[in-house]
Design an enzyme around this catalytic site. Structure first.
Site, short mmCIF file in Angstrom:
data_model
loop_
_atom_site.label_atom_id
_atom_site.label_comp_id
_atom_site.label_asym_id
_atom_site.label_seq_id
_atom_site.Cartn_x
_atom_site.Cartn_y
_atom_site.Cartn_z
N TYR A 177 53.77 49.54 9.52
CA TYR A 177 53.37 48.39 8.56
C TYR A 177 54.35 48.42 7.13
O TYR A 177 54.53 49.37 6.67
CB TYR A 177 52.10 48.77 7.99
CG TYR A 177 51.36 47.88 7.37
CD1 TYR A 177 50.98 46.57 7.61
CD2 TYR A 177 51.20 48.08 6.05
CE1 TYR A 177 50.32 45.69 7.01
CE2 TYR A 177 50.55 47.11 5.05
CZ TYR A 177 50.26 46.01 5.50
OH TYR A 177 49.60 45.18 4.71
N ASP A 217 61.63 52.29 4.92
CA ASP A 217 60.39 51.95 4.18
C ASP A 217 59.71 53.10 3.78
O ASP A 217 58.98 53.84 4.61
CB ASP A 217 59.50 51.00 5.17
CG ASP A 217 58.10 50.57 4.25
OD1 ASP A 217 57.81 51.13 3.19
OD2 ASP A 217 57.57 49.79 4.65
N LYS A 253 53.58 52.77 -4.22
CA LYS A 253 52.66 54.04 -4.62
C LYS A 253 52.91 54.86 -5.61
O LYS A 253 52.46 54.73 -6.72
CB LYS A 253 52.29 54.44 -2.95
CG LYS A 253 51.75 53.33 -2.06
CD LYS A 253 51.42 54.29 -0.62
CE LYS A 253 51.22 53.06 0.36
NZ LYS A 253 49.89 52.21 0.27
N1 HOZ Z 1 49.71 51.17 3.50
C1 HOZ Z 1 48.41 50.77 2.88
C2 HOZ Z 1 47.21 51.38 4.23
N2 HOZ Z 1 47.87 51.96 5.24
C3 HOZ Z 1 48.12 49.72 2.45
C4 HOZ Z 1 46.82 49.51 1.65
C5 HOZ Z 1 46.20 48.28 1.91
O1 HOZ Z 1 46.68 47.35 2.82
O2 HOZ Z 1 45.25 48.05 0.98
#
Ligand code: HOZ
Length: 426
Positions: free
Chosen positions: A142, A237, A265
């Site tokens: 992601y 990433d 983060k």
């Molecule tokens: N990468 C975060 C969760 N895997 C994203 C948090 C979100 O989408 O709120």
């Protein structure tokens, strides 16, 4: 304060699905999310006064736990001096300096407001410098919710079973090639076939958005070699792995130098932030130094940079990475043991302060493997843990995090609760 039932009903009337980011909804595990009243150290407290040991930690940023005085004092100090200026500050230069010092391949960095902005901007830069439109990513990774990345994505997209979002035009999606994580042969084949169209390879070097998936030996090295051979950029990433799998992220842990890196983060201490950085010759293509445009009213926001500096300063000075890693390993191993002793197939893994347990016996090497997990059992497990005051991410396609304030006693308490929860899971 209104009770959580009233709040949930109201939220659903006013906010799509009741949440401001889909991963917060409990849609895939059933039940309703709790409403947070406050965070304190390793704990969250809900509006009903219940306490949870928190392994979500705002989805990764809070490596020092909730409301750590280190961060709160820095924020209090900055608050006296305003919230945003839209003009340069010493704090943003300090944060850039820290990132460049701590992350091995980053020579210059641009601060943005989220991980999504970071990956979106890094891709634009990769396309500009290579003159190519294509992109390779891996299923289950992601990279935020910009259009070209919403193809076979992990995290909430996988959780809700929406692999390709409506609204992403076919022309954009067609630029994105997707292969299974850890399959270097497939990468080599793709580059032989159409390497001259691929601007960049985006990868979470340790996948944290499809459960936790570690790279097999040689995979990241292979990506480095194949991109170099074909004139494409390698983009790590590290929004999730940055300052978590090692002080300098996965690139330090595995000794690979990507061309570009995206961050978020931890560098914001719980405030909205993102960053992309890398080789100086590439970053100097960004406006106003170069022609590739990218901008933001709140980029380098002084509250975010103060919190980020405080958190990174602590990490540099105290170097808690070994302790964090040992704790994450104990959690993954202990949880996995509790499940398997009860006859429930499970595998566990960890990297730095990230950890994961998958309801499948064989180790997970790809998203395709992770999809073979027993999701129904995970749902029951999630609920049983929550009822015992342990908050895990409400999805089998996410990871757990630990912070410097999760002590050995808290891990013991968690594993005790897990052993009890497992009896109910069947
Ligand atoms: N990468 C975060 C969760 N895997 C994203 C948090 C979100 O989408 O709120």
């Amino acid at each position: 304060m209104e009770g959580s039932e009233t709040l949930w009903a109201k939220a659903n009337r006013l906010i799509p699905g009741g949440v401001n980011s889909p991963v917060r909804s409990f849609q895939s595990v059933g039940g309703e999310p709790f409403f947070v009243e406050r965070g304190e150290g390793p704990y969250l407290f809900d509006t009903e006064g219940r306490r949870y040991i928190d392994y979500v930690l705002s989805w990764g940023p809070l490596i020092l736990g909730h409301a750590n005085p280190v961060v709160m004092d820095a924020l209090a100090d900055q608050l006296q001096r305003g919230t945003s200026y839209g003009a340069p500050t010493a704090e943003e230069v300090e944060l850039a300096e820290r990132i460049v010092r701590m992350v091995p391949s980053v020579e210059m960095v641009r601060l943005v407001n989220s991980g999504t902005e970071a990956t979106m901007s890094a891709l634009r830069l990769a396309k500009a410098v290579t003159g190519r439109d294509g992109l390779l990513k891996f299923s289950g990774c992601y990279h935020g919710h910009a259009d070209p990345f919403l193809v076979a994505a992990g995290s909430g997209v996988a959780t809700l079973g929406l692999p390709n979002s409506p609204g992403v035009s076919e022309a954009v999606a067609a630029q994105t090639r997707v292969l299974p994580f850890n399959d270097l042969d497939a990468v080599a084949e793709l580059f032989e076939d159409c390497g001259d169209q691929i601007s960049s390879v985006f990868v979470e070097p340790v996948v944290g958005n499809a459960g936790l998936i570690l790279p097999v030996d040689g995979f990241l090295e292979g990506l480095r070699a194949v991109t170099e051979a074909h004139g494409a950029l390698l983009v790590f990433d590290e929004v999730m792995t940055g300052f978590r799998v090692a002080e300098g992220g996965a690139q330090e842990r595995y000794g690979i130098r990507p061309d570009l890196t995206t961050l978020g983060k931890v560098i914001g201490g719980g405030l909205p932030v993102g960053a992309f950085g890398g080789r100086r010759d590439l970053m100097e293509q960004m406006a106003p130094a170069g022609p590739v445009y990218q901008a933001g009213t709140l980029s380098g926001n002084p509250l975010a940079t103060s919190a980020g500096n405080a958190q990174l300063r602590y990490l540099e000075e105290h170097c808690p990475f070994e302790e964090l890693e040992a704790m994450a390993d104990r959690l993954a191993t202990g949880m996995c043991a509790a499940l398997t002793e009860a006859g429930i197939p499970a595998s566990g893994s960890s990297a730095g302060s990230m950890w994961g347990v998958c309801f499948r016996e064989e180790p997970v090497r790809s998203f395709e493997d992770a999809q073979g997990a027993d999701v129904e059992r995970f749902k029951r497990f999630h609920r049983a843990c929550l009822e015992r005051g342990v908050f895990l991410a409400p999805s089998p396609f996410e990871v757990g995090f630990v912070s410097t304030v999760h002590t050995a006693d808290i891990v013991d308490e968690t594993l005790e609760a897990v052993r009890d929860a497992v009896r109910e899971v069947g």
